[in-house]
Design a protein around this motif. Sequence first.
Motif, PDB file in Angstrom:
ATOM      1  N   ALA A  24      22.784 -19.699 -34.111  1.00  0.00           N
ATOM      2  CA  ALA A  24      22.781 -18.505 -34.972  1.00  0.00           C
ATOM      3  C   ALA A  24      24.057 -17.687 -34.729  1.00  0.00           C
ATOM      4  O   ALA A  24      24.710 -17.246 -35.678  1.00  0.00           O
ATOM      5  CB  ALA A  24      21.540 -17.657 -34.691  1.00  0.00           C
ATOM      6  N   CYS A  25      24.419 -17.506 -33.465  1.00  0.00           N
ATOM      7  CA  CYS A  25      25.614 -16.714 -33.133  1.00  0.00           C
ATOM      8  C   CYS A  25      26.887 -17.434 -33.567  1.00  0.00           C
ATOM      9  O   CYS A  25      27.842 -16.803 -34.027  1.00  0.00           O
ATOM     10  CB  CYS A  25      25.648 -16.422 -31.636  1.00  0.00           C
ATOM     11  SG  CYS A  25      24.333 -15.323 -31.103  1.00  0.00           S
ATOM     12  N   GLU A  26      26.892 -18.743 -33.426  1.00  0.00           N
ATOM     13  CA  GLU A  26      28.049 -19.541 -33.864  1.00  0.00           C
ATOM     14  C   GLU A  26      28.258 -19.345 -35.372  1.00  0.00           C
ATOM     15  O   GLU A  26      29.388 -19.134 -35.836  1.00  0.00           O
ATOM     16  CB  GLU A  26      27.796 -21.023 -33.534  1.00  0.00           C
ATOM     17  CG  GLU A  26      28.852 -21.991 -34.046  1.00  0.00           C
ATOM     18  CD  GLU A  26      30.183 -21.866 -33.304  1.00  0.00           C
ATOM     19  OE1 GLU A  26      30.168 -21.626 -32.083  1.00  0.00           O
ATOM     20  OE2 GLU A  26      31.237 -22.022 -33.961  1.00  0.00           O
ATOM     21  N   MET A  27      27.159 -19.402 -36.133  1.00  0.00           N
ATOM     22  CA  MET A  27      27.259 -19.248 -37.587  1.00  0.00           C
ATOM     23  C   MET A  27      27.690 -17.823 -37.948  1.00  0.00           C
ATOM     24  O   MET A  27      28.480 -17.616 -38.868  1.00  0.00           O
ATOM     25  CB  MET A  27      25.911 -19.558 -38.248  1.00  0.00           C
ATOM     26  CG  MET A  27      25.450 -20.990 -38.053  1.00  0.00           C
ATOM     27  SD  MET A  27      26.697 -22.180 -38.588  1.00  0.00           S
ATOM     28  CE  MET A  27      25.731 -23.694 -38.580  1.00  0.00           C
ATOM     29  N   HIS A  28      27.165 -16.865 -37.208  1.00  0.00           N
ATOM     30  CA  HIS A  28      27.545 -15.460 -37.418  1.00  0.00           C
ATOM     31  C   HIS A  28      29.046 -15.289 -37.166  1.00  0.00           C
ATOM     32  O   HIS A  28      29.744 -14.640 -37.947  1.00  0.00           O
ATOM     33  CB  HIS A  28      26.719 -14.596 -36.460  1.00  0.00           C
ATOM     34  CG  HIS A  28      26.940 -13.134 -36.629  1.00  0.00           C
ATOM     35  ND1 HIS A  28      26.510 -12.441 -37.738  1.00  0.00           N
ATOM     36  CD2 HIS A  28      27.544 -12.223 -35.842  1.00  0.00           C
ATOM     37  CE1 HIS A  28      26.846 -11.177 -37.617  1.00  0.00           C
ATOM     38  NE2 HIS A  28      27.480 -11.012 -36.470  1.00  0.00           N
ATOM     39  N   ALA A  29      29.526 -15.924 -36.091  1.00  0.00           N
ATOM     40  CA  ALA A  29      30.954 -15.838 -35.745  1.00  0.00           C
ATOM     41  C   ALA A  29      31.816 -16.486 -36.830  1.00  0.00           C
ATOM     42  O   ALA A  29      32.981 -16.132 -37.003  1.00  0.00           O
ATOM     43  CB  ALA A  29      31.213 -16.508 -34.398  1.00  0.00           C
ATOM     44  N   ARG A  30      31.221 -17.441 -37.552  1.00  0.00           N
ATOM     45  CA  ARG A  30      31.958 -18.095 -38.632  1.00  0.00           C
ATOM     46  C   ARG A  30      31.872 -17.320 -39.945  1.00  0.00           C
ATOM     47  O   ARG A  30      32.310 -17.805 -40.983  1.00  0.00           O
ATOM     48  CB  ARG A  30      31.428 -19.511 -38.849  1.00  0.00           C
ATOM     49  CG  ARG A  30      31.817 -20.466 -37.734  1.00  0.00           C
ATOM     50  CD  ARG A  30      31.140 -21.816 -37.901  1.00  0.00           C
ATOM     51  NE  ARG A  30      31.433 -22.675 -36.766  1.00  0.00           N
ATOM     52  CZ  ARG A  30      31.994 -23.868 -36.863  1.00  0.00           C
ATOM     53  NH1 ARG A  30      32.308 -24.375 -38.041  1.00  0.00           N
ATOM     54  NH2 ARG A  30      32.235 -24.581 -35.783  1.00  0.00           N
ATOM     55  N   GLY A  31      31.234 -16.162 -39.904  1.00  0.00           N
ATOM     56  CA  GLY A  31      31.224 -15.291 -41.076  1.00  0.00           C
ATOM     57  C   GLY A  31      29.975 -15.351 -41.936  1.00  0.00           C
ATOM     58  O   GLY A  31      29.911 -14.696 -42.975  1.00  0.00           O
ATOM     59  N   PHE A  32      28.972 -16.114 -41.510  1.00  0.00           N
ATOM     60  CA  PHE A  32      27.721 -16.168 -42.277  1.00  0.00           C
ATOM     61  C   PHE A  32      26.813 -15.015 -41.850  1.00  0.00           C
ATOM     62  O   PHE A  32      26.822 -14.615 -40.679  1.00  0.00           O
ATOM     63  CB  PHE A  32      26.981 -17.486 -42.015  1.00  0.00           C
ATOM     64  CG  PHE A  32      27.700 -18.698 -42.527  1.00  0.00           C
ATOM     65  CD1 PHE A  32      27.581 -19.084 -43.855  1.00  0.00           C
ATOM     66  CD2 PHE A  32      28.499 -19.453 -41.680  1.00  0.00           C
ATOM     67  CE1 PHE A  32      28.253 -20.199 -44.332  1.00  0.00           C
ATOM     68  CE2 PHE A  32      29.178 -20.569 -42.147  1.00  0.00           C
ATOM     69  CZ  PHE A  32      29.053 -20.948 -43.484  1.00  0.00           C
ATOM     70  N   SER A  33      26.038 -14.501 -42.805  1.00  0.00           N
ATOM     71  CA  SER A  33      24.992 -13.559 -42.401  1.00  0.00           C
ATOM     72  C   SER A  33      23.794 -14.400 -41.963  1.00  0.00           C
ATOM     73  O   SER A  33      23.449 -15.393 -42.600  1.00  0.00           O
ATOM     74  CB  SER A  33      24.625 -12.624 -43.546  1.00  0.00           C
ATOM     75  OG  SER A  33      24.177 -13.346 -44.665  1.00  0.00           O
ATOM     76  N   VAL A  34      23.205 -13.988 -40.835  1.00  0.00           N
ATOM     77  CA  VAL A  34      22.190 -14.828 -40.184  1.00  0.00           C
ATOM     78  C   VAL A  34      20.987 -13.986 -39.791  1.00  0.00           C
ATOM     79  O   VAL A  34      21.137 -12.826 -39.391  1.00  0.00           O
ATOM     80  CB  VAL A  34      22.787 -15.454 -38.895  1.00  0.00           C
ATOM     81  CG1 VAL A  34      21.766 -16.344 -38.199  1.00  0.00           C
ATOM     82  CG2 VAL A  34      24.041 -16.257 -39.198  1.00  0.00           C
ATOM     83  N   ALA A  35      19.794 -14.566 -39.912  1.00  0.00           N
ATOM     84  CA  ALA A  35      18.595 -13.935 -39.348  1.00  0.00           C
ATOM     85  C   ALA A  35      17.902 -14.953 -38.461  1.00  0.00           C
ATOM     86  O   ALA A  35      17.787 -16.122 -38.825  1.00  0.00           O
ATOM     87  CB  ALA A  35      17.657 -13.484 -40.464  1.00  0.00           C
ATOM     88  N   VAL A  36      17.463 -14.512 -37.291  1.00  0.00           N
ATOM     89  CA  VAL A  36      16.711 -15.386 -36.390  1.00  0.00           C
ATOM     90  C   VAL A  36      15.232 -15.016 -36.489  1.00  0.00           C
ATOM     91  O   VAL A  36      14.875 -13.841 -36.380  1.00  0.00           O
ATOM     92  CB  VAL A  36      17.193 -15.235 -34.926  1.00  0.00           C
ATOM     93  CG1 VAL A  36      16.287 -16.017 -33.973  1.00  0.00           C
ATOM     94  CG2 VAL A  36      18.641 -15.710 -34.782  1.00  0.00           C
ATOM     95  N   ILE A  37      14.410 -16.021 -36.723  1.00  0.00           N
ATOM     96  CA  ILE A  37      12.958 -15.828 -36.704  1.00  0.00           C
ATOM     97  C   ILE A  37      12.439 -16.490 -35.433  1.00  0.00           C
ATOM     98  O   ILE A  37      12.531 -17.714 -35.272  1.00  0.00           O
ATOM     99  CB  ILE A  37      12.273 -16.493 -37.931  1.00  0.00           C
ATOM    100  CG1 ILE A  37      12.875 -15.989 -39.251  1.00  0.00           C
ATOM    101  CG2 ILE A  37      10.759 -16.275 -37.878  1.00  0.00           C
ATOM    102  CD1 ILE A  37      12.672 -14.529 -39.549  1.00  0.00           C
ATOM    103  N   ASP A  38      11.923 -15.684 -34.523  1.00  0.00           N
ATOM    104  CA  ASP A  38      11.362 -16.203 -33.281  1.00  0.00           C
ATOM    105  C   ASP A  38       9.872 -16.437 -33.519  1.00  0.00           C
ATOM    106  O   ASP A  38       9.080 -15.497 -33.567  1.00  0.00           O
ATOM    107  CB  ASP A  38      11.598 -15.178 -32.161  1.00  0.00           C
ATOM    108  CG  ASP A  38      11.069 -15.652 -30.818  1.00  0.00           C
ATOM    109  OD1 ASP A  38      10.498 -16.762 -30.753  1.00  0.00           O
ATOM    110  OD2 ASP A  38      11.221 -14.895 -29.838  1.00  0.00           O
ATOM    111  N   ALA A  39       9.492 -17.703 -33.667  1.00  0.00           N
ATOM    112  CA  ALA A  39       8.109 -18.038 -34.005  1.00  0.00           C
ATOM    113  C   ALA A  39       7.282 -18.391 -32.772  1.00  0.00           C
ATOM    114  O   ALA A  39       6.130 -18.803 -32.891  1.00  0.00           O
ATOM    115  CB  ALA A  39       8.096 -19.199 -35.007  1.00  0.00           C
ATOM    116  N   ASP A  40       7.871 -18.223 -31.603  1.00  0.00           N
ATOM    117  CA  ASP A  40       7.170 -18.553 -30.360  1.00  0.00           C
ATOM    118  C   ASP A  40       6.538 -17.298 -29.777  1.00  0.00           C
ATOM    119  O   ASP A  40       7.223 -16.278 -29.632  1.00  0.00           O
ATOM    120  CB  ASP A  40       8.189 -19.156 -29.368  1.00  0.00           C
ATOM    121  CG  ASP A  40       7.528 -19.752 -28.143  1.00  0.00           C
ATOM    122  OD1 ASP A  40       6.292 -19.591 -27.977  1.00  0.00           O
ATOM    123  OD2 ASP A  40       8.241 -20.380 -27.342  1.00  0.00           O
TER     124      ASP A  40
END
Length: 214
Positions: A24-40
Amino acid sequence: MATVLTVANLKGGVGKTTVAVNLACEMHARGFSVAVIDADTQGSATHWLNSGDFDIDHDHMPLDGAQGVRRWIRRVLAKEVDLIVIDCPPHLQAVTEAAVGIADIVIIPVTASGADLIATARAVELVHLARRKRRNGAPDCILIPSKIDVRTLAGREITDALTQLGEPIGPMVRQRTAFVDSFSTGQWIGEYARRSAARDDIAALGEAVLTRVL
Ligand SMILES: Nc1ncnc2c1ncn2[C@@H]1O[C@H](COP(=O)(O)OP(=O)(O)O)[C@@H](O)[C@H]1O
Ligand SMILES: [Mg+2]
């Protein structure tokens, strides 16, 4: 609509949360908007993302049993971002099935242990089930050798073992203490060790996933 990256395996300790948060952070660093869903229910991703200086949208959304699955799916898909990364629990739960069911790609981290392979085969079975329901070939799937010690025989042979599962095998994430330490310091690997083999592994994983979904 957002592209859904689901990180799943039916076993704990294989690196799901490590892969989910770093990806998620890698994609964010590449300029994508990202949301993490923690399902655990354990909430490790949430704990990690709350402990540091992360600028990533995230929600702790476990599910107790099969109640509320439709609502859960609606809430996840309502996220107005480029990429949704779902970190799954290590069990076959309604939420795991739902997360695989709405995935564009299911990322399955698997360690070199024999016990992992059995759980991984069951996770791949979940992907097949979702494909039968959706009938458009989705979700895609990628097996990620995780926590790999390339000095050991098991570490070197894992790719051969995974070939039997019939799904593409992605770049491996090597066993590195930097992954453990970055969790403790509330950072992702790109911040904790910007120029490191561990970061290179996550960057390669990000590249492989983007190539498949975009
Ligand atoms: N590539 C890696 N190298 C070293 N340690 C790792 C790696 N990936 C995960 N770990 C460590 O292994 C443990 C379990 O990882 P975690 O991501 O929480 O797995 P899961 O979510 O599948 O239970 C954690 O202590 C984590 O820091
Ligand atoms: Mg986890």
